[in-house]
Design an enzyme around this catalytic site. Structure first.
Site, PDB file in Angstrom:
ATOM      1  N   LYS A  16       0.821  -1.216   0.000  1.00 52.84           N
ATOM      2  CA  LYS A  16       0.000   0.000   0.000  1.00 52.84           C
ATOM      3  C   LYS A  16       0.856   1.267   0.000  1.00 52.84           C
ATOM      4  CE  LYS A  16      -2.333  -1.112   3.752  1.00 52.84           C
ATOM      5  NZ  LYS A  16      -1.944  -2.482   4.096  1.00 52.84           N
ATOM      6  N   ARG A  91     -10.020   1.068   8.935  1.00 52.42           N
ATOM      7  CA  ARG A  91      -9.631  -0.327   9.099  1.00 52.42           C
ATOM      8  C   ARG A  91     -10.754  -1.169   9.695  1.00 52.42           C
ATOM      9  NH1 ARG A  91      -3.898   0.148   8.978  1.00 52.42           N
ATOM     10  NH2 ARG A  91      -2.826  -1.814   9.242  1.00 52.42           N
ATOM     11  N   ARG A 130      11.880  -8.307   3.682  1.00 52.89           N
ATOM     12  CA  ARG A 130      12.046  -7.008   4.328  1.00 52.89           C
ATOM     13  C   ARG A 130      12.977  -7.131   5.541  1.00 52.89           C
ATOM     14  NH1 ARG A 130       6.244  -3.975   3.850  1.00 52.89           N
ATOM     15  NH2 ARG A 130       6.042  -4.051   6.099  1.00 52.89           N
ATOM     16  N   ARG A 142      11.018  -2.504  10.920  1.00 48.48           N
ATOM     17  CA  ARG A 142       9.819  -2.057  11.629  1.00 48.48           C
ATOM     18  C   ARG A 142       9.585  -2.986  12.800  1.00 48.48           C
ATOM     19  NH1 ARG A 142       4.649  -1.025   7.824  1.00 48.48           N
ATOM     20  NH2 ARG A 142       3.623  -2.131   9.529  1.00 48.48           N
ATOM     21  N   ARG A 153      -1.228  -9.511  12.800  1.00 42.40           N
ATOM     22  CA  ARG A 153      -1.766  -8.433  11.953  1.00 42.40           C
ATOM     23  C   ARG A 153      -2.734  -9.006  10.917  1.00 42.40           C
ATOM     24  NH1 ARG A 153       3.875  -6.335  10.250  1.00 42.40           N
ATOM     25  NH2 ARG A 153       2.874  -5.005   8.707  1.00 42.40           N
TER      26      ARG A 153
HETATM   27  P1  ADP Z   1       0.185  -2.690   7.698  1.00 45.61           P
HETATM   28  O1  ADP Z   1      -0.936  -2.344   6.780  1.00 45.61           O
HETATM   29  O2  ADP Z   1       1.344  -3.291   6.998  1.00 45.61           O
HETATM   30  O3  ADP Z   1      -0.248  -3.515   8.873  1.00 45.61           O
HETATM   31  P2  ADP Z   1       0.309   0.075   8.720  1.00 45.61           P
HETATM   32  O4  ADP Z   1       1.535   0.897   8.588  1.00 45.61           O
HETATM   33  O5  ADP Z   1      -0.874   0.501   7.944  1.00 45.61           O
HETATM   34  O6  ADP Z   1       0.813  -1.370   8.298  1.00 45.61           O
HETATM   35  O7  ADP Z   1      -0.119  -0.064  10.252  1.00 45.61           O
HETATM   36  C1  ADP Z   1       0.777  -0.460  11.262  1.00 45.61           C
HETATM   37  C2  ADP Z   1       0.072  -0.524  12.618  1.00 45.61           C
HETATM   38  O8  ADP Z   1      -0.422   0.796  12.963  1.00 45.61           O
HETATM   39  C3  ADP Z   1      -1.173  -1.415  12.674  1.00 45.61           C
HETATM   40  O9  ADP Z   1      -0.858  -2.757  12.928  1.00 45.61           O
HETATM   41  C4  ADP Z   1      -1.978  -0.745  13.813  1.00 45.61           C
HETATM   42  O10 ADP Z   1      -1.462  -1.096  15.079  1.00 45.61           O
HETATM   43  C5  ADP Z   1      -1.695   0.733  13.628  1.00 45.61           C
HETATM   44  N1  ADP Z   1      -2.733   1.371  12.758  1.00 45.61           N
HETATM   45  C6  ADP Z   1      -2.520   1.935  11.536  1.00 45.61           C
HETATM   46  N2  ADP Z   1      -3.676   2.423  11.037  1.00 45.61           N
HETATM   47  C7  ADP Z   1      -4.644   2.164  11.968  1.00 45.61           C
HETATM   48  C8  ADP Z   1      -6.046   2.405  12.039  1.00 45.61           C
HETATM   49  N3  ADP Z   1      -6.708   3.012  11.046  1.00 45.61           N
HETATM   50  N4  ADP Z   1      -6.714   1.999  13.152  1.00 45.61           N
HETATM   51  C9  ADP Z   1      -6.086   1.394  14.146  1.00 45.61           C
HETATM   52  N5  ADP Z   1      -4.766   1.114  14.144  1.00 45.61           N
HETATM   53  C10 ADP Z   1      -4.040   1.501  13.071  1.00 45.61           C
END
Ligand code: ADP
Length: 198
Positions: A16, A91, A130, A142, A153
């Site tokens: 993404k 989400r 990664r 990360r 996740r």
């Molecule tokens: P990925 O899609 O690879 O899991 P992100 O960078 O989008 O990575 O998100 C990393 C972490 O940040 C998530 O696992 C969550 O803990 C938090 N996070 C990101 N966006 C949200 C959201 N909209 N609501 C709740 N937690 C979020």
């Protein structure tokens, strides 16, 4: 002029971030990545960062109230750009409903949702790559990029986010793209979906 609002969705590791940067620059959208904002807050040790860190490091969603506040202020701040590209938000259904309400007040709406579809085994091998890359370049991976946390996740994705994908599909807003291709090819497919629609 009404702003455009596009959402980019996909499982963790779907690519993404890479696509969002390309889309935002090609279509003059403001890119909002909740994950990036949260990671920056964690590294700054801000109040928000401290509250978010435990959830993030175990692969859980942070409480919606934290991210919603972030998003609301970004939309209210406005931008000279044509619209917004949301990456990692919404989400779950709750976040989607709040976003829709915020946009309704502005007489705007979610225009389209792009879904990057990538099989699970590919996600695991991408995360492995990664991690190895971080080891060879001696950079910091990360905190949530490890196999066990990726599993968590993915579980959260299936439980909370997958139903939202179906919800958008039922509302005829969902455009699915095969994310298991080279980034440039994925981007070509995204453009085919977006051209004429935003
Ligand atoms: P990925 O899609 O690879 O899991 P992100 O960078 O989008 O990575 O998100 C990393 C972490 O940040 C998530 O696992 C969550 O803990 C938090 N996070 C990101 N966006 C949200 C959201 N909209 N609501 C709740 N937690 C979020």
């Amino acid at each position: 002029m009404a702003k455009r609002h596009c959402i980019l969705m996909g499982p963790p590791g779907a690519g993404k971030g890479t696509q969002a940067a390309m889309i935002a620059s090609a279509y003059d959208f403001e890119h909002i990545s909740t994950g990036d904002v949260l990671r920056r807050e964690v590294s700054k040790c801000s109040d928000l960062g401290k509250r978010a860190k435990t959830f993030m490091n175990r692969g859980d969603l942070v409480p919606s109230s934290l991210v919603i506040e972030m998003i609301a202020s970004r939309i209210d701040d406005g931008t000279g750009k044509k619209g917004f590209l949301y990456d990692g938000f919404p989400r779950n259904r709750e976040q989607a409903e709040v976003l829709e309400e915020m946009l309704q007040k502005r007489n705007e709406t979610i225009d389209m949702v792009l879904y990057l579809d990538v099989p699970e085994e590919v996600l695991f091998s991408r995360i492995e790559t990664r991690i190895k890359l971080a080891q060879t370049t001696k950079s910091e991976p990360r905190a949530d990029d490890c196999e066990e946390i990726l599993e968590a996740r993915l579980e959260v994705f299936k439980r909370d986010t997958q139903p939202l994908v179906i919800f958008f599909k039922n509302n005829n807003k969902l455009y699915t793209i095969d994310g298991d291709q080279k980034p440039e090819v994925v981007f070509e497919d995204i453009k085919k979906m977006m051209n004429g629609r935003v």
